[in-house]
Every structure is written in C-alpha cells, then in structure tokens.
Design an enzyme around this catalytic site. Sequence first.
Site, PDB file in Angstrom:
ATOM      1  N   SER A  28       0.789  -1.207  -0.076  1.00 13.06           N
ATOM      2  CA  SER A  28      -0.040   0.078   0.015  1.00 13.06           C
ATOM      3  C   SER A  28       0.751   1.334  -0.011  1.00 13.06           C
ATOM      4  CB  SER A  28      -0.899   0.059   1.173  1.00 13.06           C
ATOM      5  OG  SER A  28      -0.155  -0.184   2.206  1.00 13.06           O
ATOM      6  N   ASN A 115      -1.863  -2.250  13.419  1.00 12.20           N
ATOM      7  CA  ASN A 115      -3.332  -2.316  13.216  1.00 12.20           C
ATOM      8  C   ASN A 115      -3.916  -0.941  13.878  1.00 12.20           C
ATOM      9  OD1 ASN A 115      -3.284  -4.465  11.748  1.00 12.20           O
ATOM     10  ND2 ASN A 115      -4.139  -5.848  13.260  1.00 12.20           N
ATOM     11  N   THR A 160     -40.664  26.128  -9.353  1.00  7.82           N
ATOM     12  CA  THR A 160     -41.096  24.584  -8.887  1.00  7.82           C
ATOM     13  C   THR A 160     -41.133  24.060 -10.206  1.00  7.82           C
ATOM     14  OG1 THR A 160     -43.396  25.045  -8.881  1.00  7.82           O
ATOM     15  CG2 THR A 160     -42.164  25.388  -6.901  1.00  7.82           C
ATOM     16  N   HIS A 161     -40.805  22.979 -10.282  1.00 11.36           N
ATOM     17  CA  HIS A 161     -41.006  22.107 -11.669  1.00 11.36           C
ATOM     18  C   HIS A 161     -40.204  22.631 -12.931  1.00 11.36           C
ATOM     19  CE1 HIS A 161     -44.054  19.821  -9.781  1.00 11.36           C
ATOM     20  NE2 HIS A 161     -44.553  21.051  -9.247  1.00 11.36           N
ATOM     21  N   SER A 282     -14.319  26.248 -26.912  1.00 10.04           N
ATOM     22  CA  SER A 282     -14.632  25.177 -27.614  1.00 10.04           C
ATOM     23  C   SER A 282     -13.325  25.173 -28.788  1.00 10.04           C
ATOM     24  CB  SER A 282     -16.007  25.028 -28.526  1.00 10.04           C
ATOM     25  OG  SER A 282     -15.785  24.249 -29.688  1.00 10.04           O
ATOM     26  N   LYS A 288     -18.258  29.891 -28.475  1.00  6.80           N
ATOM     27  CA  LYS A 288     -18.423  29.032 -27.217  1.00  6.80           C
ATOM     28  C   LYS A 288     -17.880  29.452 -25.790  1.00  6.80           C
ATOM     29  CE  LYS A 288     -20.913  26.196 -26.342  1.00  6.80           C
ATOM     30  NZ  LYS A 288     -20.789  24.531 -26.912  1.00  6.80           N
ATOM     31  N   ASN A 290     -17.766  27.965 -22.435  1.00  6.74           N
ATOM     32  CA  ASN A 290     -18.593  26.823 -21.491  1.00  6.74           C
ATOM     33  C   ASN A 290     -18.257  26.976 -20.080  1.00  6.74           C
ATOM     34  OD1 ASN A 290     -19.445  25.556 -23.926  1.00  6.74           O
ATOM     35  ND2 ASN A 290     -17.265  24.657 -24.170  1.00  6.74           N
ATOM     36  N   GLU A 295     -19.838  22.652 -14.258  1.00  8.39           N
ATOM     37  CA  GLU A 295     -19.975  21.094 -14.924  1.00  8.39           C
ATOM     38  C   GLU A 295     -19.078  20.012 -14.227  1.00  8.39           C
ATOM     39  OE1 GLU A 295     -20.712  21.091 -19.375  1.00  8.39           O
ATOM     40  OE2 GLU A 295     -19.335  22.803 -18.972  1.00  8.39           O
ATOM     41  N   TYR A 322      -9.490  -6.719  12.918  1.00  9.54           N
ATOM     42  CA  TYR A 322      -8.686  -5.954  11.480  1.00  9.54           C
ATOM     43  C   TYR A 322      -8.580  -6.891  10.547  1.00  9.54           C
ATOM     44  CZ  TYR A 322      -5.356  -4.338   8.296  1.00  9.54           C
ATOM     45  OH  TYR A 322      -4.819  -3.866   7.180  1.00  9.54           O
ATOM     46  N   GLN A 327      -7.200  -2.224   4.141  1.00  9.84           N
ATOM     47  CA  GLN A 327      -6.124  -1.346   3.242  1.00  9.84           C
ATOM     48  C   GLN A 327      -7.047  -0.769   2.364  1.00  9.84           C
ATOM     49  OE1 GLN A 327      -2.104  -2.812   3.050  1.00  9.84           O
ATOM     50  NE2 GLN A 327      -2.614  -2.938   0.890  1.00  9.84           N
ATOM     51  N   LYS A 330      -8.165   3.373   1.974  1.00 14.42           N
ATOM     52  CA  LYS A 330      -7.518   4.835   1.801  1.00 14.42           C
ATOM     53  C   LYS A 330      -7.888   5.387   0.496  1.00 14.42           C
ATOM     54  CE  LYS A 330      -4.273   2.891   5.000  1.00 14.42           C
ATOM     55  NZ  LYS A 330      -5.156   1.856   4.910  1.00 14.42           N
TER      56      LYS A 330
END
Length: 465
Positions: A28, A115, A160-161, A282, A288, A290, A295, A322, A327, A330
């Site tokens: 590890s 441990n 709403t919606h 772009s 563009k 963006n 995003e 343990y 391991q 992480k």
Amino acid sequence: MDNPKASKPWGGRFTESTDAFVERFTASVSFDQRLALHDIRGSLAHAEMLVRAGVLSDQEFGSICAGLAEIREEIEAGRFPWSVALEDVHMNIEARLTERIGIAGKKLHTGRSRNDQVATDIRLWLRAEIDNIDAELTRLQSALIALAEREAATIMPGFTHLQTAQPVTFGHHMLAWNEMLERDHGRLRDCRVRLNSCPLGAAALAGTSYPIDRELTAELLGFDGPARNSLDAVADRDFAIEFCAAAALVMTHLSRFSEELVLWTSAQFGFVNLPDRFCTGSSIMPQKKNPDVPELVRGKSGRVTGHLMGLLMLMKSQPLAYNKDNQEDKEPLFDTVDTLRDCLHAFADMMPALSVNAAVTREAARRGFATATDLADYLVRRGLPFRDAHEVVGKAVAHGVATGTDLADMPLETLRGFSRLITDDVFAVLTLEGSVSARDHIGGTAPARVLAAAQAARELLAARA
Ligand code: ARG
C-alpha cells in the site's frame, strides 16, 4: 524505489520470500505514504509514552526522536527511499529508523501493532483534512452571504418544476444554498467529534501486556481520549464512511447548485455571467464559453457518492477485528477528501466573481405570471374563498397567455371582468417588488428579511472561529 534486499519485519516464520507479484499486490506504500507525517507524529507520542512507562530508556527515546526528525526531513524533501518490499508507510519508516539508529529503532514497535497504528494515522490525517475542508466551506459560505447582501433586492423568478412559480430575490436564493452548506458544516463537525478517539494501545486487537498509558498518548495526539474497546478501535472504519456520507451530501448540494449555474449562464436563461477565467472555449465553435467549473463539480459528485458506496461495501462482511480488506479504505477516502476540497475551493473562488443580469432575471419573473398567487391572495383578503380565487386568477392568466399580456399590464376593467372584487389598489400587489416585499416574515424573500438573514448567517460563521 525498491530495495530488493529489504527483509520483511515479519519474516521470522517464513521459509520462502514473497512472490514478486504478491508483494506488489499487497503493498500500500504507493498511496499510504500520504500518511507519513501523521505516522511519525503517532510514533513520537507512542515513544514518549513508552519512556514514561519505563519501557524505553531516555537515551533510546532521544535517538528515536532524532531519527524520526531526520526521516521527516527526508520525506518532506522528497528524498525518502520508499520500498514496495517494505509494503506500507509504517514498515518503511520503521525500517529506515532502524537503519539510521540501530537497536532503539527496533524497540519503537513495542506494545503497538500496525493495526492500531494505521487506525490512528488515518484519524489524525482525516481530522486535519476536515479542518481544511471546513475552511473552504466557510470561505464559500461567506461568499454566498456577501452575494446575498449585494443582491438582496434583485428580483428573479422562483421555480417549481423549473416553471416560473413566484418572484423571489436573488439574495434569498443564495441564502438557501447557504443553509444547506451550514448543515453540511454541522455534519462534518459531528464526524470530527466522533472520530476523535485514540486507537493507540489496542495493538493488534486485544491490547498489550506492557504498562502503557493510553490517556497520555491520546492527550499527546490531541484526541478526546482513548478508544474504549480495543477490538472496535482497530476494526472500525465508520468514521471514514461517515465522512464520505457527509462529503457526498456536500457534493450533492454543489451538484444541484452547479446545475443551476449551468442553466443560468446559458443564452436561453442569461441570468448570470461567469468571468472568463472560470470558463473554457470550444476548439471548433468560436462562440462558445463553457461553464466548465460547475459542470465538473456536478460530474465529480458522482465519484464521491461512489466512494461512499465503495466503503460501505468494503466493510459490510468483515468479521472483527482488523482484516487486510481495510487497506482498501484509503484510496476512496483520499480521493473523497481531494475532490471535495477542490470543488469547494473552486466554488469559493468563483462565487464572488459571479455577476447577475438583474434586468434579465426581473423580466423573466414578469413574463411568467409570477404574481398570480398574489392576485389570488388579494381576492381572498376581499372575502373570496381561496379555491374560487384560484379559479378566477387562472382565467385571467389564460387571457394573458392568449393575448401576450402580463397581469400587471392589463387594464383595470379587464381585470374587473374576472372579478368585481378587484379595484385599482390591485396593481400594488401585482408588481414584482410588491410581491417579494409582502413575504415579510422569518424565512421569507422580502429584501429586508434577506439582509437580516444574511446578518444572522454571518454571525453563525463568526462563531465558528
Ligand atoms: N497497510 C495496512 C493497512 O492499510 C496496515 C495494517 C496492516 N496490518 C496487518 N496486520 N497486515 O491497513
């Protein structure tokens, strides 16, 4: 990185060396070296406790401290010779210490196991990272509060919606996000409180026969106290799961917020502008710009939720205490921390730079019959039952849709055609400003309420420090 001659610290009972692939498969160190400075801190506390308990001599303690200080320098300078053959961060550091100071280095592990060592290291590391994350969260919240104050009276459509519902103020909308982040802060603090107990002394699982002082190591490392049960201390990873759950929720909030920013920056909405430095272009379409930052934040929320699921699955079948499975805790945890911290950082930098197109947001609210509910409420105040008022206003809206006229732009006689209860004071409630100002109660969107709420939010932030 490799030292092929490194013999295993646990090699006593083994008669053949580890298969080369298995060595890499079980190691590890490539990722847990990130815990190195916390590992050293834990070792120093353990050694100090051992010397006070009479297990180590003052001289041995002195050379352990000096050796670990040199190793810390090597690590910080990027000069430490990490070895996959030595499996993990703990054995790498211990072996290096012994290489440097001899016998005393071999005594450091007395009364300890990897441990309880790893369980301690991750807690120390995560505790520090929660504080870093909380600082970014606080920075973002204060940016939102400042934005709320700046735009306390800016009218926009509330949805709403995703259909225009009622007018709200931009500041009120920003403070809604702040409330969610405030609860996120609370969840991170709760997680920090629960993780802050010290596993050291649990050793492999059952504790140790040395006369250790667990209160002392806990105190030296800034824990609230020793973990109460040695088996639990080495087996528990719920602090990591709890953190990832809190992180997934922050990311979910940021993802929803990002979705709004993506919509709002589009030509179709045009509510807000992000400065060029938070956007990209772009390679083919010259026009563009963006909104990459929101995003990406929206996209990254997926992996954090994925890490939460991964950790839950990692733990769900493990018997006590343990297991090597642990391991695997992480990488998801590290990536969750990095992702969350970076997303909060990006948002905290970006939000103060956001500009609002108040004329556009106001016009969007005006076009969407956002004050229709205000007209219904007006009729109710004149004695009409709410359902009937709803019906009347529905008819007026249908007329507005058919003729392309907003309610506030209809002549009084047209409005009176829908109900004789309407008189010339109706226009005060049909304006957008009248509508938001009327919502003048705790948690309401009236500009005065937004300013007061922003002030209260600021005080909550100030009380954190
Ligand atoms: N690298 C291990 C981990 O991350 C450290 C503990 C290993 N303990 C053991 N007995 N193999 O979990």
